[in-house]
Design a protein around this motif. Sequence first.
Motif, PDB file in Angstrom:
ATOM      1  N   THR A  79       0.834  -1.219   0.000  1.00 10.25           N
ATOM      2  CA  THR A  79       0.000   0.000   0.000  1.00 10.25           C
ATOM      3  C   THR A  79       0.861   1.258   0.000  1.00 10.25           C
ATOM      4  O   THR A  79       0.500   2.279  -0.595  1.00 10.25           O
ATOM      5  N   GLN A  80       2.021   1.241   0.675  1.00  8.33           N
ATOM      6  CA  GLN A  80       2.904   2.398   0.707  1.00  8.33           C
ATOM      7  C   GLN A  80       3.472   2.702  -0.671  1.00  8.33           C
ATOM      8  O   GLN A  80       3.758   3.854  -0.993  1.00  8.33           O
ATOM      9  N   PHE A  81       3.628   1.685  -1.498  1.00  9.23           N
ATOM     10  CA  PHE A  81       4.145   1.894  -2.844  1.00  9.23           C
ATOM     11  C   PHE A  81       3.059   2.302  -3.822  1.00  9.23           C
ATOM     12  O   PHE A  81       3.256   3.166  -4.681  1.00  9.23           O
ATOM     13  N   ILE A  82       1.916   1.649  -3.711  1.00  9.32           N
ATOM     14  CA  ILE A  82       0.903   1.756  -4.770  1.00  9.32           C
ATOM     15  C   ILE A  82      -0.099   2.884  -4.536  1.00  9.32           C
ATOM     16  O   ILE A  82      -0.431   3.638  -5.451  1.00  9.32           O
ATOM     17  N   LEU A  83      -0.602   3.053  -3.276  1.00 10.18           N
ATOM     18  CA  LEU A  83      -1.688   4.020  -3.028  1.00 10.18           C
ATOM     19  C   LEU A  83      -1.336   5.458  -3.415  1.00 10.18           C
ATOM     20  O   LEU A  83      -2.150   6.153  -4.034  1.00 10.18           O
ATOM     21  N   PRO A  84      -0.135   5.988  -3.069  1.00  7.35           N
ATOM     22  CA  PRO A  84       0.169   7.368  -3.484  1.00  7.35           C
ATOM     23  C   PRO A  84       0.100   7.555  -4.985  1.00  7.35           C
ATOM     24  O   PRO A  84      -0.374   8.581  -5.469  1.00  7.35           O
TER      25      PRO A  84
END
Length: 331
Positions: free
Chosen positions: A321-326
Amino acid sequence: MPPLSLKKRADVARLILEGRSYDEVFKLSDVSKGSVVNIAKELREGRFKGLEDVANYFDELRELAVKLRKAGLTVKDATKGLEVYFKLQSLGVGLDGLERLIKLARGLESGDYKIEEIVPAAVELLKLEEKLGKKLFDALREAEEETSKLERIKEERTKAEAEFSKIKDELSSKQEALKKLIDTDERLRKLGLDKVSALSEFLDGCVKLGFNAEEAKRIARLGMEKDSLEREVKKLKSERIGLQSDINRLKNELSKITRVKRILFTGGITLPCKFCNSHSVYIKIESIEESMRTGMPLACMCMTCGRWPSYSVWEIAWYLTQFILPAIRKI
């Protein structure tokens, strides 16, 4: 010089009281001017024997004597005139009505006024006086006084109106001046009193340096342009800082997008090592999918320290999520 006889002194006193000048008395009495002056002084001061009371009326008697002599009248004529005056007073006729009385007498004598006309007029006059409750002459005098008062009131009113108009004009002028002062005060407040003070000091300095008004304006304009340029530079610096912040933010977002791109191209992600904290633990997407499907933790070797840190399914999901959500939010 022997003293004057009583007769000579009496003759001199008579001539003086007749209103004669001292020169005339000197010529008519053949007495020295000094003696004439002394006798006149005795009469005025009440020291002339037999004529002590003359002192109270000395100047008035001389003045009356002069008027009688100029009018060609004697003391007897004056006495008769007084008798006539007193009789007129007893009839209620004053000096102001004497001319009318004389006119009436002449009219009766010439036939201009007839008795048969005067009697009815007198009866009507009596009726009018009875109605007025006062003599006709008194009523006329009061009417004249009231008319005079009315004229004075009119004059005072005219003066008051002129004064009011003057005060009104002055008030209008002062109101206009006050309005200008208020407008000036508002402009000064908007400009700032400190700026006004600085401007005043600047103009004083220009005058002391020998600059004229136009040169002072030009210098002030240059100063204003300088201030404007400085404000513009500050504004540009502020905008530059804002742009730099945007650039840094975009770089950060680009870094995140790059990592997502790397995941897509390499087919895996790099996680921080739990032992050495370096991002050197590479895990393939297939392994992540298998771990999520089975729920089993996933262990991979760190390329830096060579140890095998283990990651639970939830830890792997959090890193994803830290890689993809932003990147997804920006898209």
